[in-house]
Design an enzyme around this catalytic site. Structure first.
Site, mmCIF file in Angstrom:
data_model
loop_
_atom_site.group_PDB
_atom_site.id
_atom_site.type_symbol
_atom_site.label_atom_id
_atom_site.label_comp_id
_atom_site.label_asym_id
_atom_site.label_seq_id
_atom_site.Cartn_x
_atom_site.Cartn_y
_atom_site.Cartn_z
ATOM 1 N N CYS A 182 41.688 39.429 43.840
ATOM 2 C CA CYS A 182 41.970 39.089 42.453
ATOM 3 C C CYS A 182 42.969 40.105 41.902
ATOM 4 O O CYS A 182 43.007 41.265 42.332
ATOM 5 C CB CYS A 182 40.684 39.101 41.630
ATOM 6 S SG CYS A 182 40.920 38.684 39.881
ATOM 7 N N ASP A 184 42.889 41.484 39.139
ATOM 8 C CA ASP A 184 42.145 42.455 38.337
ATOM 9 C C ASP A 184 42.355 43.867 38.896
ATOM 10 O O ASP A 184 42.241 44.099 40.101
ATOM 11 C CB ASP A 184 40.662 42.082 38.382
ATOM 12 C CG ASP A 184 39.815 42.862 37.400
ATOM 13 O OD1 ASP A 184 39.909 44.095 37.392
ATOM 14 O OD2 ASP A 184 39.040 42.234 36.663
ATOM 15 N N HIS A 250 35.389 38.836 43.070
ATOM 16 C CA HIS A 250 34.604 39.978 42.594
ATOM 17 C C HIS A 250 33.580 39.568 41.548
ATOM 18 O O HIS A 250 33.640 38.487 40.946
ATOM 19 C CB HIS A 250 35.515 41.069 42.046
ATOM 20 C CG HIS A 250 36.274 40.688 40.804
ATOM 21 N ND1 HIS A 250 35.906 41.113 39.544
ATOM 22 C CD2 HIS A 250 37.378 39.937 40.624
ATOM 23 C CE1 HIS A 250 36.756 40.641 38.650
ATOM 24 N NE2 HIS A 250 37.662 39.924 39.277
ATOM 25 N N CYS A 261 34.716 38.253 37.009
ATOM 26 C CA CYS A 261 36.111 37.803 37.053
ATOM 27 C C CYS A 261 36.431 36.967 35.821
ATOM 28 O O CYS A 261 35.853 35.899 35.613
ATOM 29 C CB CYS A 261 36.354 36.996 38.323
ATOM 30 S SG CYS A 261 38.066 36.463 38.514
#
Length: 521
Positions: A182, A184, A250, A261
Site C-alpha cells: 500500500c 501508506d 495492512h 487501510c
C-alpha cells in the site's frame, strides 16, 4: 505531524553502517500452526495506547539479528530527526524576526540545527510583513530530503548481499520478486526493514490500498521475459523459474476501525480481498495475453502496521490463496522464543511445509525466509518501540509523486503516489492530500510534494523526457489542488535521477523559488 515525533536540535548527518543480510537455513517439519480466521471483525480495544506484548531485550530471540537492528534503529532515528528538527527550528527563528541582526542570527541557527542556510530573500522581506513560514517550511523539508538522498546514494547504508539473495531467489524457483505494498507511509519500510530484503533486487511499486496497476506489472513481466530470452539474465529463458508477484496489505491491531487501510475503509478483510483479486487479475492478464500463466506465482502478505508483524496467507486444498488461512509471524516469534537458533529455524520451516499443501518446495523456502527475517523486525519494534509504534497512525513527512524513490525505505517518511500522469493516479493523490490535510494543513503548514522521475541515462533523450514529466506533473498538481496552492499550502520540488548510473538526484526547481536551489548548490 507536530505532536508525535522525536525532536532533534542538531545533526543532519546519517552515519549508520551497512547492515548485513542472510538467506537463512531451513529445517524439518513439525505440527502445523496455521491460523484460521473466521472473518469476524475484531472489536475495538478499550485502550488503544496499551502495549499488547512484553518488550524483549536485545538479541533475546535466537533468530533476531541484534547488531543489524541497532544499525537500522540508528539510521531511522538520525534520518527522521533531521526532518523533525524543521518545525522547532523555524519556531525559534520566528521568534527572532523582529530582533536586531535577524538575518544573521536566523542563518546561524538554521546552519547549526538543520545543516543548511535559508533563502536570503525570504528572510530579507520579513521586516515588511510577517516571515513567510509556509515557504520556509517547504524549503526546509525539500533541503532535508535532498541531503537525505545525497547521503543515501553516496553511502548506501541499507545495502545488503544482493548477489546472494538473487541466487537464493533463483534456487527457490523465481527470477523476479515484484512487491506492491500500500502507498501508506507506514509500509514504506516493508522491503528493507519488515522483510529484510535487498532493495536493489526487489521491485517495489506502491499504490493506495495495494491496488497495483495491472498493465504496469504486465509490462514489467514482459520486459523480464524478453531480458531472459535475449540476455539470459537473471536466468535463461529455458530455466523453469517464475515471476513472483506479491501484494502487502495492512491493518492495525491496536485500532482496527480507524488506523487500518484508508483506501479500504480500515477493513482488513476488504484490504486482503482487494489484494487477492488484483493478484488474480494480473495472472489472468498474462495468461490471456501470452498463454503462459504457469510462469506467474502469487503471494499475499498482511502487515500489522502497529507492530510490523506479517501474516502470510496459505493455499487451500485446491492450491488457491485462502484469505482465512495464514501463518502469523508474531505467533511464530512467541512459539520459538525459548528455542535454540536451529530449533527455531526448523520449527518455522515446519509450519510452512505443513500449511503449504501442494506448494513448491521453493515457495516454502521463500516463505520461511520471509517469516524468519520478520522475526528480527518484530524484536526491533518490541525493543526500540516498546512493542508498538507510538505513531500507529499517519506521520509522513512528504508525498512522493512520480517514478523512483528507491532511497525511501523508512516507515512513515513518505506517502507514495507512483504515476506517469496526475490523472491516472488521482485516487492515490487524493488519499495523500487527505492525509496531509490532517497532518499539515490543519496546523497551517503546506503539503510538501516531491515530484520525481528516474530515467535510464543510456537511452537517448531520456533525461529531457524526465524533465518534461516533472514539469507536466508539477503543473497538473497545482491545477488539481488550486485552492491549496494559491494559499501557499502546497509546494512542490522537481527532481530527476539517472538510475542506470546510480547517480544522486538532480534538482530541477521548486515552487518555493526555483533559482534558490541553483544558488544553494
Amino acid at each position: 505531524m507536530l505532536s508525535s515525533r522525536r525532536q532533534s536540535n542538531r545533526s543532519n548527518r546519517w552515519v549508520p553502517t551497512a547492515p548485513p543480510g542472510r538467506p537463512g537455513a531451513r529445517g524439518a517439519e513439525t505440527a502445523p500452526r496455521v491460523k484460521n480466521d473466521d472473518g469476524a471483525k475484531p472489536a475495538k480495544p478499550r485502550n488503544t495506547t496499551r502495549v499488547a506484548r512484553v518488550p524483549v531485550k536485545a538479541g533475546q530471540h535466537p533468530l533476531a539479528n541484534a547488531s543489524e537492528n541497532a544499525q537500522l534503529f540508528d539510521y531511522e532515528q538520525r534520518t527522521k530527526a533531521a526532518f523533525d528538527a524543521v518545525v522547532p527550528t523555524l519556531k525559534q527563528i520566528s521568534g527572532l524576526q523582529h530582533k536586531a541582526d535577524f538575518e544573521r542570527r536566523a542563518q546561524a541557527l538554521a546552519k547549526e540545527q538543520l545543516g543548511f542556510e535559508l533563502p536570503g530573500d525570504i528572510l530579507a522581506d520579513a521586516w515588511v510583513t510577517q516571515l513567510d513560514m509556509r515557504r520556509l517550511f517547504a524549503w526546509c523539508v525539500f533541503q532535508t530530503y535532498q541531503q537525505f538522498c545525497d547521503d543515501f546514494f553516496a553511502n548506501d547504508f541499507l545495502s545488503r548481499l544482493e548477489t546472494e539473495f538473487q541466487t537464493f531467489l533463483i534456487e527457490c524457483g523465481f527470477h523476479t520478486l515484484d512487491i506492491s505494498p500500500c502507498a501508506d507511509g507506514r509500509l514504506a519500510h516493508v522491503i528493507s526493514y519488515v522483510l529484510r530484503l535487498p532493495h536493489k533486487v526487489v521491485r517495489r511499486r506502491s499504490y493506495a490500498g495495494a491496488m497495483f496497476d495491472i498493465e504496469d506489472s504486465v509490462t514489467k513481466w514482459t520486459e523480464m521475459e524478453l531480458q531472459r530470452f535475449r540476455e539470459g539474465t537473471p536466468t535463461s529463458a529455458d530455466m523453469p523459474t517464475r515471476y513472483l508477484k506479491t501484494v502487502v496489505y495492512h491493518f492495525s491491531s491496536g485500532d482496527p476501525e480507524h488506523e487500518g487501510c484508508a483506501a479500504h475503509g480500515s477493513d482488513a478483510g476488504r484490504a486482503a480481498q482487494g489484494g487477492l483479486e488484483q493478484l488474480k487479475a494480473f495472472q489472468t492478464a498474462v495468461e490471456n495475453s501470452f498463454c503462459c500463466g504457469a510462469s506467474i506465482d502469487l503471494m499475499l502478505i498482511g502487515l500489522d502496521t502497529d507492530s510490523d508483524a506479517i501474516r502470510i496467507h496459505m493455499p487451500d486444498r485446491h492450491g488457491e490463496i485462502d484469505l482465512k488461512r495464514y501463518l502469523d509471524a508474531s505467533e511464530l516469534f512467541d512459539a520459538t522464543l525459548s528455542m535454540s537458533r536451529a530449533q527455531a529455524d526448523e520449527y518455522i520451516y515446519g509450519q510452512v511445509r505443513q500449511a503449504g499443501g501442494e506448494m513448491s518446495e521453493g515457495m516454502q523456502k521463500l516463505m520461511s525466509h520471509l517469516l524468519i527475517n520478520n522475526v528480527s523486525q518484530i524484536e526491533y519494534v518490541r525493543q526500540y518501540h516498546n512493542g508498538r509504534y507510538q505513531d500507529i497512525g499517519h506521520a509522513e513527512r512528504f508525498i512522493g509523486a512520480g517514478i523512483g524513490f528507491e532511497e525511501v525505505q523508512l516507515r512513515n517518511l513518505t506517502y507514495f503516489a507512483y504515476m506517469q500522469t496526475v490523472e491516472e493516479a488521482a485516487a492515490d493523490l487524493d488519499v495523500g492530500i487527505n492525509i496531509f490535510s490532517k497532518l499539515n494543513v490543519s496546523h497551517d503548514l503546506p503539503v510538501p510534494i516531491v515530484v520525481r522521475f528516474d530515467y535510464h541515462g543510456q537511452v537517448p533523450g531520456a533525461r529531457e523526457r524526465a524533465i518534461e514529466h516533472c514539469e507536466r506533473v508539477d503543473n497538473a498538481l497545482h491545477d488539481r489542488y488550486t485552492e491549496l496552492a494559491t494559499k501557499g499550502l502546497l509546494h512542490t520540488l522537481r527532481v530527476i535521477r539517472d538510475c542506470e548510473a546510480g547517480e544522486r538526484i538532480e534538482v530541477m526547481g521548486s515552487s518555493v523559488k526555483g533559482q534558490v536551489f541553483e544558488e544553494a548548490h
